[in-house]
Design an enzyme around this catalytic site. Structure first.
Site, mmCIF file in Angstrom:
data_model
loop_
_atom_site.group_PDB
_atom_site.id
_atom_site.type_symbol
_atom_site.label_atom_id
_atom_site.label_comp_id
_atom_site.label_asym_id
_atom_site.label_seq_id
_atom_site.Cartn_x
_atom_site.Cartn_y
_atom_site.Cartn_z
ATOM 1 N N ASP A 449 1.935 -22.680 -2.578
ATOM 2 C CA ASP A 449 0.638 -22.190 -2.107
ATOM 3 C C ASP A 449 0.098 -21.070 -3.001
ATOM 4 O OD1 ASP A 449 -1.543 -22.006 -0.370
ATOM 5 O OD2 ASP A 449 -0.276 -22.133 1.408
ATOM 6 N N ASP A 516 -7.386 -26.975 4.579
ATOM 7 C CA ASP A 516 -6.768 -26.475 5.805
ATOM 8 C C ASP A 516 -7.483 -27.018 7.028
ATOM 9 O OD1 ASP A 516 -4.671 -25.083 4.791
ATOM 10 O OD2 ASP A 516 -5.629 -23.112 4.864
HETATM 11 C C1 GLA Z 1 -2.366 -21.750 3.521
HETATM 12 C C2 GLA Z 1 -2.101 -23.229 3.590
HETATM 13 C C3 GLA Z 1 -1.668 -23.608 4.987
HETATM 14 C C4 GLA Z 1 -0.426 -22.834 5.350
HETATM 15 C C5 GLA Z 1 -0.703 -21.348 5.218
HETATM 16 C C6 GLA Z 1 0.563 -20.544 5.417
HETATM 17 O O1 GLA Z 1 -3.491 -21.408 4.253
HETATM 18 O O2 GLA Z 1 -3.207 -23.959 3.181
HETATM 19 O O3 GLA Z 1 -1.422 -24.993 5.059
HETATM 20 O O4 GLA Z 1 0.622 -23.231 4.517
HETATM 21 O O5 GLA Z 1 -1.236 -21.022 3.948
HETATM 22 O O6 GLA Z 1 0.346 -19.201 5.305
#
Ligand code: GLA
Length: 715
Positions: A449, A516
């Protein structure tokens, strides 16, 4: 006068350059395939009477247009040496064919400004994809300061009509933006330090009359995960030039004598088969570049990702129970998201301390990984290596490793800072920590990420210069190092959802977390835009919960599943608490994905929008297609118009069968006999009829999906 032409052909496109002596080659053509021996016949200048108030030497568009030749359009290079050498001009051109007829490197020298450009052009015969890249070398004895170096300059025809680019934001990626081309310059820039949610590094240019399925269109994408810039500019001969490259922060392009600046690649293509022809070329090009563990893509395993089930409240017993429930519904890879490492109880602490939190996981991750594996699932783990929370051991021990500008406040986002991973100690630290996790446990997947934009990103350690570019190269190097050490591990590129989706990062990764936002209605649009450039097998798409956490909207499980199953399917909900019938419906959808994933993930994808709130896509090839028709809006027609399927073989007959009951709440409103037959063995229909007159559609409620398979009947 003899004129030298360079001609590159692929199956459906051709590129022609004219090489006058001692100049940069002139663009003569990039477009649909010309016959093998077709040439412009004569030199370009000889065909262009000079207009009034012009320079005496006509200056058409070249592969590297620069100021020093009397070019008034945007220059492919903006650079100087302490104010000098600002207007460059090529004085010598050497042509090196690396693959005769399809790949060439142009060695271009400016003997006055003491520069050398190496422009590589490769036109892939099978995919019609042109890869274009530039390397600039400072041959002088003083530093050259480069402000802009185009990775390439492409010609676009004068009747180019619109440019389709993608804007967006966190939770809403790939928002289509259509602008009309005219005499004003069209320009998009991204300065967020990663590919970004809001400015995709690529675009599609249409010509009049082009559609999803036909007509001439052009597309280009910068394979780069950092800052970028692209411009389309009208030229005085009525065509356009399209430049694309890195957006360099002041000072990032300083070249010491003898040093070179390599641009990222531009991946460009044109098609006479409209937007879907273009998409097919991009998909094929990406497939050819992917580096799968073992050299070949395995069927994409169904994921369960723990994020929306637990967020950071990870309790091993609960996580194991979730794994039990996941295995029961058919999940194949269980991914432990954020919250597992030291002190990560909320988003204000922990990033940087990449070992299991001793309170949550007193025995480490071993028992959980073992439990997941014993259930027959692979184990995956979330990491965010480039980031650090000020509240972490890493930051307390190495505050100087964060990107920062001396004397200025640290600007946090989501309470985190960015590590200068171009510092070998920082990269070694991260490699060491992740390598240790991968060595200690059979972890087969990393969700990598990157949850913030970069700002005040100066190189750490007192160096002080802008770090955007170095950061991208450093993350590529770290990914490559980890992949070399653990070739069996797949990696997902995530950046708050879809903030780092590009062909550059996909050299090292195998899936992207598209957004997301898992709301199926939003996803129809996001995935539709994504599909213009990227193939479905790398598209992370999950069945979320209802109401969706990011929008508050609810859709039926069937609709959520029907939207998610056209990518690399996952589940992002707490399957422990599903009632019997929901759990069984979820298992059925997962089984359906497994049955069709080979067809969904290979072959072509045709995408379309039809009147009356319909979005559709078909996966496979013209012999055997799986068609998904999403009804996004309630119909405003008394009778639903048929759906034309222009990709079908018009000389064939098809067996058309509805493979799953219509997916969604309320579903079919008024059944008709045709649809009953469609579900019970199917109907034989004529390809030409379906292509031109169309497939009858059921009368269905909104937020439903009609899924049919069309197979050629062989006699
Ligand atoms: C980002 C990702 C999510 C999750 C969060 C965790 O927003 O896109 O899918 O993994 O971080 O903090």
């Amino acid at each position: 006068m003899t004129v030298e032409f360079l001609t590159l052909h692929s199956r459906h496109s051709t590129l022609v350059l004219e090489c006058p002596a001692q100049e940069a080659p002139l663009w003569r053509y990039w477009g649909p395939r010309l016959p093998n021996h077709s040439t412009p016949g004569t030199d370009l200048r000889g065909t262009r009477p000079l207009p009034s108030f012009m320079l005496d030497l006509d200056q058409p568009l070249t592969v590297v247009p620069t100021f020093g030749v009397g070019w008034f359009g945007q220059s492919a290079l903006l650079a100087h040496r302490a104010g000098l050498d600002f207007a460059q001009a090529i004085t010598q051109c050497e042509v090196e064919w690396t693959t005769p007829g399809s790949a060439v490197v142009l060695h271009l020298t400016d003997a006055i400004a003491q520069l050398r450009f190496e422009v590589s052009l490769a036109l892939d015969v099978d995919t019609d994809v042109l890869t274009l890249q530039t390397c600039l070398t400072n041959l002088g004895d003083k530093e050259l300061d480069v402000q802009w170096l185009a990775a390439g300059t492409l010609p676009l025809p004068g009747d180019a009509a619109t440019v389709r680019s993608y804007a967006g934001q966190h939770n809403h990626e790939f928002l289509l933006q259509t602008d009309t081309l005219g005499r004003s310059q069209w320009r998009r820039e991204n300065r967020r330090g990663h590919t970004s949610h809001d400015c995709f590094p690529g675009a599609v240019v249409t010509t009049p009359g082009s559609t999803e399925h036909s007509g001439l269109v052009f597309g280009a994408h910068l394979a780069w995960s950092g800052n970028h810039q692209q411009t389309i500019e009208w030229l005085h001969d009525g065509q356009y030039q399209w430049q694309m490259g890195e957006w360099l922060a002041p000072g990032e392009g300083r070249l010491a004598p003898g040093n070179s600046l390599h641009t990222p690649e531009i991946i460009a293509t044109c098609s006479t088969q409209g937007l879907n022809g273009l998409a097919a070329n991009f998909h094929a090009a990406l497939r050819a570049r992917m580096a799968w563990p073992g050299g070949q893509m395995r069927p994409r395993p169904v994921h369960l990702n723990t994020w929306e089930a637990f967020y950071m409240d990870l309790v091993p017993g609960d996580v194991m129970a979730l794994a039990d429930a996941a295995a029961k519904v058919g999940v194949e890879r269980f991914v432990l998201d954020d919250g597992w490492f030291k002190n990560r109880h909320h988003d204000r602490a922990g990033l940087g301390d990449w070992w299991p939190d001793a309170v949550k996981f007193p025995q480490g991750l071993g028992p959980l990984v073992h439990h997941v594996n014993a259930l027959g699932m692979e184990f995956g783990l979330w990491v965010e290596p480039e980031m650090v929370n000020p509240d972490s051991d890493l930051f307390r021990n190495h505050p100087g490793w964060a990107l920062q500008i001396a004397g200025r406040p640290l600007i946090t986002a989501r309470n985190q800072l960015v590590l200068d991973i171009s510092r070998p100690e920082a990269a070694d630290y991260l490699f060491g920590k992740i390598d240790a996790l991968l060595a200690a446990h059979p972890i087969r997947y990393l969700k990598w990420d990157h949850n913030r934009d970069l700002t005040t990103a100066a190189l750490a350690g007192g160096l002080g210069g802008a770090a955007y570019r170095a950061q991208v190269h450093a993350v590529y190097a770290l990914l490559a190092r980890l992949r070399a050490a653990h070739p069996e591990v797949e990696i997902e590129s995530c950046s708050g959802g879809g903030g780092r989706i590009d062909f550059g990062v996909l050299r090292y990764t195998h899936r992207v977390w598209t957004s997301d936002c898992i709301d199926a209605m939003s996803r129809v649009q996001i995935q539709h835009g994504f599909g213009q450039f990227f193939p479905p097998e790398i598209l992370g798409s999950h069945i979320g919960t209802a109401p969706a956490h990011t929008t508050g909207r609810s859709q039926s499980l069937a609709f959520r599943a029907a939207v998610a199953m056209t990518g690399h399917l996952g589940v992002e909900l707490d399957v422990r608490h599903l009632d019997e019938s929901t759990s069984s419906a979820l298992s059925t959808w997962i089984a359906c994905y497994k049955k069709y994933r080979d067809q969904i993930h290979h072959g072509r994808v045709w995408r379309g929008e039809a009147a009356d709130g319909l979005v559709w896509q078909a996966h496979g090839d013209a012999d055997d297609l799986l068609l998904f028709v999403y009804r996004c809006q309630p119909t405003n027609h008394r009778y639903t118009p048929p759906l034309r399927l222009p990709m079908l073989d018009t000389s064939a007959r098809y067996q058309v069968e509805q493979v799953v009951a219509i997916a969604g709440e309320g579903a079919v409103q008024s059944p008709a006999p045709f649809f009953t037959t469609l579900q019970n063995g199917g109907v034989a229909l004529d390809g030409a009829w379906l292509a031109q007159a169309g497939l009858p559609l059921p009368r269905a409620t909104a937020e439903t999906c009609f899924i049919v398979r069309l197979q050629i009947i062989r006699t």
